[in-house]
Design a protein around this motif. Structure first.
Motif, PDB file in Angstrom:
ATOM      1  N   ILE A   5       0.862  -1.178   0.000  1.00 35.79           N
ATOM      2  CA  ILE A   5       0.000   0.000   0.000  1.00 35.79           C
ATOM      3  C   ILE A   5       0.900   1.230   0.000  1.00 35.79           C
ATOM      4  CG2 ILE A   5      -1.787   1.274   1.250  1.00 35.79           C
ATOM      5  CD1 ILE A   5      -2.617  -1.441   2.491  1.00 35.79           C
ATOM      6  N   ALA A   6       0.733   2.066  -0.999  1.00 33.45           N
ATOM      7  CA  ALA A   6       1.620   3.217  -1.177  1.00 33.45           C
ATOM      8  C   ALA A   6       0.850   4.522  -1.053  1.00 33.45           C
ATOM      9  CB  ALA A   6       2.304   3.156  -2.543  1.00 33.45           C
ATOM     10  N   LEU A   7       1.441   5.464  -0.337  1.00 38.96           N
ATOM     11  CA  LEU A   7       0.946   6.826  -0.278  1.00 38.96           C
ATOM     12  C   LEU A   7       1.911   7.704  -1.053  1.00 38.96           C
ATOM     13  CD1 LEU A   7      -0.752   9.217   0.766  1.00 38.96           C
ATOM     14  CD2 LEU A   7       0.620   9.151   2.871  1.00 38.96           C
ATOM     15  N   VAL A   8       1.397   8.393  -2.059  1.00 42.59           N
ATOM     16  CA  VAL A   8       2.214   9.288  -2.881  1.00 42.59           C
ATOM     17  C   VAL A   8       1.644  10.695  -2.753  1.00 42.59           C
ATOM     18  CG1 VAL A   8       3.102   9.823  -5.185  1.00 42.59           C
ATOM     19  CG2 VAL A   8       2.737   7.439  -4.512  1.00 42.59           C
ATOM     20  N   THR A   9       2.450  11.626  -2.298  1.00 41.23           N
ATOM     21  CA  THR A   9       2.006  13.011  -2.144  1.00 41.23           C
ATOM     22  C   THR A   9       2.547  13.859  -3.294  1.00 41.23           C
ATOM     23  OG1 THR A   9       3.896  13.804  -0.858  1.00 41.23           O
ATOM     24  CG2 THR A   9       2.144  12.672   0.348  1.00 41.23           C
ATOM     25  N   GLY A  10       1.987  15.055  -3.432  1.00 42.54           N
ATOM     26  CA  GLY A  10       2.457  15.968  -4.466  1.00 42.54           C
ATOM     27  C   GLY A  10       2.049  15.551  -5.865  1.00 42.54           C
ATOM     28  N   VAL A  11       0.862  14.941  -6.003  1.00 39.90           N
ATOM     29  CA  VAL A  11       0.480  14.397  -7.309  1.00 39.90           C
ATOM     30  C   VAL A  11      -0.110  15.438  -8.253  1.00 39.90           C
ATOM     31  CG1 VAL A  11       0.163  12.058  -6.453  1.00 39.90           C
ATOM     32  CG2 VAL A  11      -1.770  13.656  -6.422  1.00 39.90           C
ATOM     33  N   GLY A  23       1.646  17.892  -9.188  1.00 40.88           N
ATOM     34  CA  GLY A  23       2.814  18.071 -10.048  1.00 40.88           C
ATOM     35  C   GLY A  23       3.078  16.831 -10.884  1.00 40.88           C
ATOM     36  N   GLY A  24       3.820  17.011 -11.952  1.00 43.91           N
ATOM     37  CA  GLY A  24       4.065  15.919 -12.887  1.00 43.91           C
ATOM     38  C   GLY A  24       4.858  14.776 -12.301  1.00 43.91           C
ATOM     39  N   ILE A  25       5.840  15.078 -11.436  1.00 47.49           N
ATOM     40  CA  ILE A  25       6.679  14.016 -10.884  1.00 47.49           C
ATOM     41  C   ILE A  25       5.866  13.109  -9.967  1.00 47.49           C
ATOM     42  CG2 ILE A  25       8.597  13.559  -9.308  1.00 47.49           C
ATOM     43  CD1 ILE A  25      10.044  15.946 -10.575  1.00 47.49           C
ATOM     44  N   GLY A  26       5.093  13.683  -9.062  1.00 48.27           N
ATOM     45  CA  GLY A  26       4.279  12.877  -8.166  1.00 48.27           C
ATOM     46  C   GLY A  26       3.295  12.011  -8.924  1.00 48.27           C
ATOM     47  N   ALA A  27       2.652  12.573  -9.947  1.00 51.04           N
ATOM     48  CA  ALA A  27       1.693  11.807 -10.743  1.00 51.04           C
ATOM     49  C   ALA A  27       2.383  10.656 -11.465  1.00 51.04           C
ATOM     50  CB  ALA A  27       0.987  12.724 -11.737  1.00 51.04           C
ATOM     51  N   ALA A  28       3.559  10.919 -12.017  1.00 50.48           N
ATOM     52  CA  ALA A  28       4.289   9.872 -12.741  1.00 50.48           C
ATOM     53  C   ALA A  28       4.704   8.744 -11.804  1.00 50.48           C
ATOM     54  CB  ALA A  28       5.506  10.466 -13.439  1.00 50.48           C
ATOM     55  N   ILE A  29       5.103   9.089 -10.590  1.00 52.15           N
ATOM     56  CA  ILE A  29       5.486   8.059  -9.619  1.00 52.15           C
ATOM     57  C   ILE A  29       4.271   7.231  -9.217  1.00 52.15           C
ATOM     58  CG2 ILE A  29       6.304   7.701  -7.257  1.00 52.15           C
ATOM     59  CD1 ILE A  29       8.215  10.063  -7.728  1.00 52.15           C
ATOM     60  N   ALA A  30       3.136   7.887  -9.016  1.00 53.21           N
ATOM     61  CA  ALA A  30       1.917   7.154  -8.678  1.00 53.21           C
ATOM     62  C   ALA A  30       1.571   6.152  -9.775  1.00 53.21           C
ATOM     63  CB  ALA A  30       0.764   8.131  -8.451  1.00 53.21           C
ATOM     64  N   LYS A  31       1.669   6.577 -11.032  1.00 51.24           N
ATOM     65  CA  LYS A  31       1.403   5.670 -12.144  1.00 51.24           C
ATOM     66  C   LYS A  31       2.376   4.501 -12.132  1.00 51.24           C
ATOM     67  CE  LYS A  31      -0.321   9.118 -15.459  1.00 51.24           C
ATOM     68  NZ  LYS A  31      -0.024   9.788 -16.755  1.00 51.24           N
ATOM     69  N   ARG A  32       3.650   4.800 -11.902  1.00 53.79           N
ATOM     70  CA  ARG A  32       4.663   3.737 -11.917  1.00 53.79           C
ATOM     71  C   ARG A  32       4.394   2.711 -10.811  1.00 53.79           C
ATOM     72  NH1 ARG A  32       9.721   2.725 -14.233  1.00 53.79           N
ATOM     73  NH2 ARG A  32      10.429   0.740 -13.370  1.00 53.79           N
ATOM     74  N   LEU A  33       4.030   3.171  -9.637  1.00 54.04           N
ATOM     75  CA  LEU A  33       3.756   2.244  -8.541  1.00 54.04           C
ATOM     76  C   LEU A  33       2.522   1.388  -8.836  1.00 54.04           C
ATOM     77  CD1 LEU A  33       4.592   4.407  -5.405  1.00 54.04           C
ATOM     78  CD2 LEU A  33       5.938   2.572  -6.427  1.00 54.04           C
ATOM     79  N   CYS A  34       1.544   1.963  -9.518  1.00 52.68           N
ATOM     80  CA  CYS A  34       0.394   1.163  -9.941  1.00 52.68           C
ATOM     81  C   CYS A  34       0.838   0.063 -10.899  1.00 52.68           C
ATOM     82  CB  CYS A  34      -0.647   2.047 -10.619  1.00 52.68           C
ATOM     83  SG  CYS A  34      -1.592   3.087  -9.509  1.00 52.68           S
ATOM     84  N   ALA A  60       6.452  13.526  -2.830  1.00 52.20           N
ATOM     85  CA  ALA A  60       6.857  14.368  -3.948  1.00 52.20           C
ATOM     86  C   ALA A  60       6.339  15.794  -3.808  1.00 52.20           C
ATOM     87  CB  ALA A  60       6.366  13.767  -5.270  1.00 52.20           C
ATOM     88  N   ALA A  61       5.740  16.103  -2.664  1.00 53.20           N
ATOM     89  CA  ALA A  61       5.244  17.466  -2.439  1.00 53.20           C
ATOM     90  C   ALA A  61       6.414  18.394  -2.129  1.00 53.20           C
ATOM     91  CB  ALA A  61       4.245  17.476  -1.292  1.00 53.20           C
ATOM     92  N   GLY A  62       6.219  19.668  -2.376  1.00 55.55           N
ATOM     93  CA  GLY A  62       7.264  20.653  -2.094  1.00 55.55           C
ATOM     94  C   GLY A  62       7.286  21.710  -3.175  1.00 55.55           C
ATOM     95  N   THR A  97      11.987  10.243  -0.387  1.00 58.65           N
ATOM     96  CA  THR A  97      11.752  11.681  -0.479  1.00 58.65           C
ATOM     97  C   THR A  97      12.202  12.153  -1.866  1.00 58.65           C
ATOM     98  OG1 THR A  97      13.945  12.279   0.384  1.00 58.65           O
ATOM     99  CG2 THR A  97      12.179  11.949   1.997  1.00 58.65           C
ATOM    100  N   ILE A  98      11.654  13.273  -2.290  1.00 56.68           N
ATOM    101  CA  ILE A  98      12.094  13.882  -3.553  1.00 56.68           C
ATOM    102  C   ILE A  98      12.855  15.143  -3.184  1.00 56.68           C
ATOM    103  CG2 ILE A  98      11.449  14.765  -5.804  1.00 56.68           C
ATOM    104  CD1 ILE A  98      10.761  11.811  -5.393  1.00 56.68           C
ATOM    105  N   SER A  99      14.162  15.041  -3.237  1.00 52.85           N
ATOM    106  CA  SER A  99      14.986  16.208  -2.929  1.00 52.85           C
ATOM    107  C   SER A  99      15.229  16.969  -4.239  1.00 52.85           C
ATOM    108  CB  SER A  99      16.289  15.792  -2.249  1.00 52.85           C
ATOM    109  OG  SER A  99      16.985  14.820  -3.012  1.00 52.85           O
ATOM    110  N   SER A 100      16.453  17.125  -4.641  1.00 56.28           N
ATOM    111  CA  SER A 100      16.738  17.892  -5.850  1.00 56.28           C
ATOM    112  C   SER A 100      18.247  17.948  -6.028  1.00 56.28           C
ATOM    113  CB  SER A 100      16.184  19.318  -5.706  1.00 56.28           C
ATOM    114  OG  SER A 100      16.621  20.149  -6.764  1.00 56.28           O
ATOM    115  N   GLY A 101      18.683  18.210  -7.250  1.00 60.77           N
ATOM    116  CA  GLY A 101      20.088  18.541  -7.423  1.00 60.77           C
ATOM    117  C   GLY A 101      20.459  19.744  -6.583  1.00 60.77           C
TER     118      GLY A 101
END
Length: 246
Positions: free
Chosen positions: A5-11, A13-24, A82-84, A134-138
């Motif tokens: 069971i996965a909780l994905v935040t920040g969806v 934005g494009g990155i959060g949505a893409a991660i949610a799709k990938r986990l599905c 992925a929120a922030g 977590t989704i940090s950044s360069g």
């Protein structure tokens, strides 16, 4: 095979949505979150996933969201935050940094990850298995092209929090890692930043990327393997996904 069971935040934005799709695609049961409102509703409808809106900077809201998820779906054993972001701020000289704006970016990029971990870790610890990403950044590894002091500092802080959580939680079967994206056109803020560079700045940015192209949200989502069963001995890592800039 256990269906996690996965909780994905920040969806929103494009990155959060893409991660949610990938986990599905990886057969996780995914619940998504972002600030309450039409944007979250639209994102959840596009993804076809259940959503719970919450202010991630409010620890009480995190506890309430966790309880609602457990009641409806079971306890999350995967968390991807992925929120922030920059909170609509722009680069300013040091002398013009405003405390309220500084703290609002820290709330989005650091506080939320702490409060989310506090909410979901007890169940992970009890089961002896968990994955936190977590989704940090360069920007968490070097200065930021945004010129926003708080954004740079908060992403560095998120890297530190990730490593500290890994040290504390690894013995309980919980891995904690971070994905550090390079420049990706994933939301209106990054689109505005890209346009502000102008043709010369855009060409210079791409020149520094080894692959000579910008990444996509789906490129970042590929690093979701950090949530897998096979990634059980990968923890405390900051994975740069930036086309080779690092």
């Amino acid at each position: 095979m256990t269906r996690h069971i996965a909780l994905v935040t920040g969806v929103v934005g494009g990155i959060g949505a893409a991660i949610a799709k990938r986990l599905c695609q990886d057969r996780a049961r995914v619940i998504v979150s972002d600030l309450p409102g039409a944007a979250l509703d639209d994102a959840a409808n596009r993804l076809g996933l259940p959503a719970i809106g919450a202010d991630l900077g409010d620890p009480r809201a995190m506890t309430s969201m966790r309880d609602r998820i457990i009641s409806a779906h079971g306890a999350p054993d995967i968390l991807v935050n992925a929120a922030g972001g920059v909170r609509n701020q722009v680069g300013t000289p040091l002398e013009k940094v405003v405390p309220e704006e500084w703290h609002s970016i820290f709330a989005a990029n650091v506080d939320a990850s702490l409060y989310l971990a506090q909410a979901v870790v007890p169940a992970m610890r009890a089961s002896g298995w968990g994955r936190i990403v977590t989704i940090s950044s360069g920007t968490g590894l070097r200065p930021s092209l945004t010129g926003i002091h708080a954004y740079t500092a908060s992403k560095h802080a998120l890297v530190g929090l990730t490593k500290q959580l890994s040290l504390e939680l690894g013995q309980h079967g919980i891995t904690v890692n971070s994905i550090a994206p390079g420049f990706v056109l994933s939301n209106p803020a990054t689109q505005r930043q890209w346009e502000a560079y102008g043709p010369y700045g855009q060409a210079e940015l791409i020149r520094r990327i080894h692959t000579r192209k910008l990444g996509t949200p789906e490129d970042i989502a590929a690093a979701a393997f950090l949530t897998s069963e096979e990634a059980g001995w990968i923890s405390g890592q900051i994975l740069s996904v930036d086309g080779g800039v690092s």
